[in-house]
Design an enzyme around this catalytic site. Sequence first.
Site, PDB file in Angstrom:
ATOM      1  CG  ASP A   1      -6.488  -3.626  -3.274  1.00 42.37           C
ATOM      2  OD1 ASP A   1      -7.285  -2.716  -2.980  1.00 42.37           O
ATOM      3  OD2 ASP A   1      -5.265  -3.535  -3.083  1.00 42.37           O
TER       4      ASP A   1
ATOM      5  CB  SER B   1      -0.936  -0.051   1.215  1.00 37.81           C
ATOM      6  OG  SER B   1      -1.919   0.939   1.153  1.00 37.81           O
TER       7      SER B   1
ATOM      8  CG  HIS C   1      -5.786  -2.062   0.343  1.00 41.38           C
ATOM      9  ND1 HIS C   1      -4.929  -1.989  -0.735  1.00 41.38           N
ATOM     10  CD2 HIS C   1      -5.229  -1.284   1.306  1.00 41.38           C
ATOM     11  CE1 HIS C   1      -3.906  -1.192  -0.435  1.00 41.38           C
ATOM     12  NE2 HIS C   1      -4.067  -0.763   0.791  1.00 41.38           N
TER      13      HIS C   1
END
Lengths: 378, 378
Positions: B316, B151, B349
């Site tokens: 995601d 991320s 995610h």
Amino acid sequence: MPAPYFVSEQRLDFAEPLALRGGAQLAEYSLAFETYGSLNAERSNAVLICHALNASHHVAGVYRDAPDRIGWWDNMVGPGKPVDTERFFVIGVNNLGSCFGSTGPTSINPATGRPYGAEFPVVTVEDWVDAQARLADRMGIERFAAVMGGSLGGMQALAWSMRYPERVAHCVVIASTPKLSAQNIAFNDVARQAILSDPDFHGGNYGAQGVVPRRGLRVARMIGHITYLSDDDMAAKFGRALRAGSLQYGFGADFEIESYLRYQGDKFSEYFDANTYLLITKALDYFDPAGEFEGHLARALEPTRAGFLVISFTTDWRFAPERSREIVRALLDLKRQVSYAEIDAPHGHDAFLLEDPRYHRAVRTYFGRIDLDGGRRT
Amino acid sequence: MPAPYFVSEQRLDFAEPLALRGGAQLAEYSLAFETYGSLNAERSNAVLICHALNASHHVAGVYRDAPDRIGWWDNMVGPGKPVDTERFFVIGVNNLGSCFGSTGPTSINPATGRPYGAEFPVVTVEDWVDAQARLADRMGIERFAAVMGGSLGGMQALAWSMRYPERVAHCVVIASTPKLSAQNIAFNDVARQAILSDPDFHGGNYGAQGVVPRRGLRVARMIGHITYLSDDDMAAKFGRALRAGSLQYGFGADFEIESYLRYQGDKFSEYFDANTYLLITKALDYFDPAGEFEGHLARALEPTRAGFLVISFTTDWRFAPERSREIVRALLDLKRQVSYAEIDAPHGHDAFLLEDPRYHRAVRTYFGRIDLDGGRRT
């Protein structure tokens, strides 16, 4: 340019108590509505339009004293439009609990002489439909040529087809779902938490304090608004465009998308009632006709007798096409007459409010084939 | 059951001013970090782990005095784990602006003798990387065997490969993106607005008032949390399950998903600093290496010399696989050595934090092939 289509707001009072699904009842209430076109002699051409979260009975046209206040579905409903008011008598009705004219939290509670505020009971999609049915009774409409709505309005149309099967010739369900997903509920609850935790909310009785929970409403609307647009559409409209040409290295709005959303939030917080927002999002969360049949949607839809038009939009991630397909599959299982259009439109959930030629053609064609003699589609 | 892997927090002070991308500078600062494993004699086996929004330098293991405080990527980093600390010397470092040990808004501003609060400057991914490079200097690490992150951490790894190409043998970018979309920015801004509009925020100087903008932090976290999970995963874990077996017809939590999110929000608001939240979301929004090259990512990545491992997860929707593929395509255009894995995982995610055999096998295999003699992959 066509002449303005002037409409005027109407209102009917109901003295018969309305028993609500949650156990409470409304001793008396009023419904604000508008009509477009004329009811024919056979009373067979009435179409009911149900509204979604932040809309109202003002579906089409403008007011003589407010020529800029265009109805929220004016591109769909009017003379020569897909729902043609030269053929159909269209009714827009404001839901109970709203802040736009029908009885809601800002109305006076006859039991106390003060505004309902937090005392206004939780209302459901089914309660709205029951109240709408009484409006139809009063207007002498036994059977609608069609009941139609988008999003939450589509849920009402669906509920009509199940609760009053003999009163609905056609049911038009657009960008809707048979129930909210966990993610849908999550977004609603965050929005509610923003309002409930605003210090100006005062447990829903902010009116008595002379304040409005604007901050909460603003954040709630910003969250909602993100879910109405598609990722692609936002990228196309805003992308990473900067407001001032360069990054500001502060917490102001650097990007156009930020100022757009803040503006939407600000505007909304000036006209929308916080208690109404809470009520309407709960009505969304609660709607789940299959829930009473162990999740079997076809069993819930078994009482229906209408013909159906179901429409979804490919980029709608709030109520994705798969949710509409669930409805269609259940109706096909029941051998109901059902037309389904999945429109490849970039505008996300909001697409149901926009003018898309393929979408409008689907609605126009469907309504054009509605037989007003028998009330059935030819 | 393996013996607990004990680690301890370290800290280094830096007296040299750090010039920030936004024009401000930090006159002095400290970085909190942890290390796992041993640096080899050639100093060729160091791996830097960069953290995402709400994590810290505590990547793996537990503390002797807090055996329950497990590192956030403990399933990935440790003896015998995919990033094997018996072979690699792993460093976890807390970013500037954080509230977990490195200098941030809750630290004392040497210029005033009071906590920085709102005066802490806006920091960027590039600023973090520059500070991390100084930490590497101080530790005598000229070149990392790998810089790795998920991320926002993946953005830092990417920035490392561009800013310090000779210092990164391998760059591992997981569940990341070369830039935020309008929708990503929109979610961040709504979260920021929830904090900024909390009356307890006091323009960022809530510390001086002895309060904390908990309501805003709570809503911010709830919004963020929705974007970390996939729709499907939420449906599988929570669906429409009710807390009390029946609807309550009020504004309490009817559904499990509501109480889960509220709990996550409450917990977060107790330990996370509001100014830090604002800073980190701005760092996310601002990251856009291609922005300086008219949107040409390959031109931004041209300076890189590392080998790359890029990983994405199918569900995601925060940083969808397509965003990782953009990175991969740009690297392939440059004829860089790049491995790409798109993992079909249901967890959205958050999948980058979870133990998925295929995902971990991809990382394990990649790290297993890193040649520590030349620092290059065999």
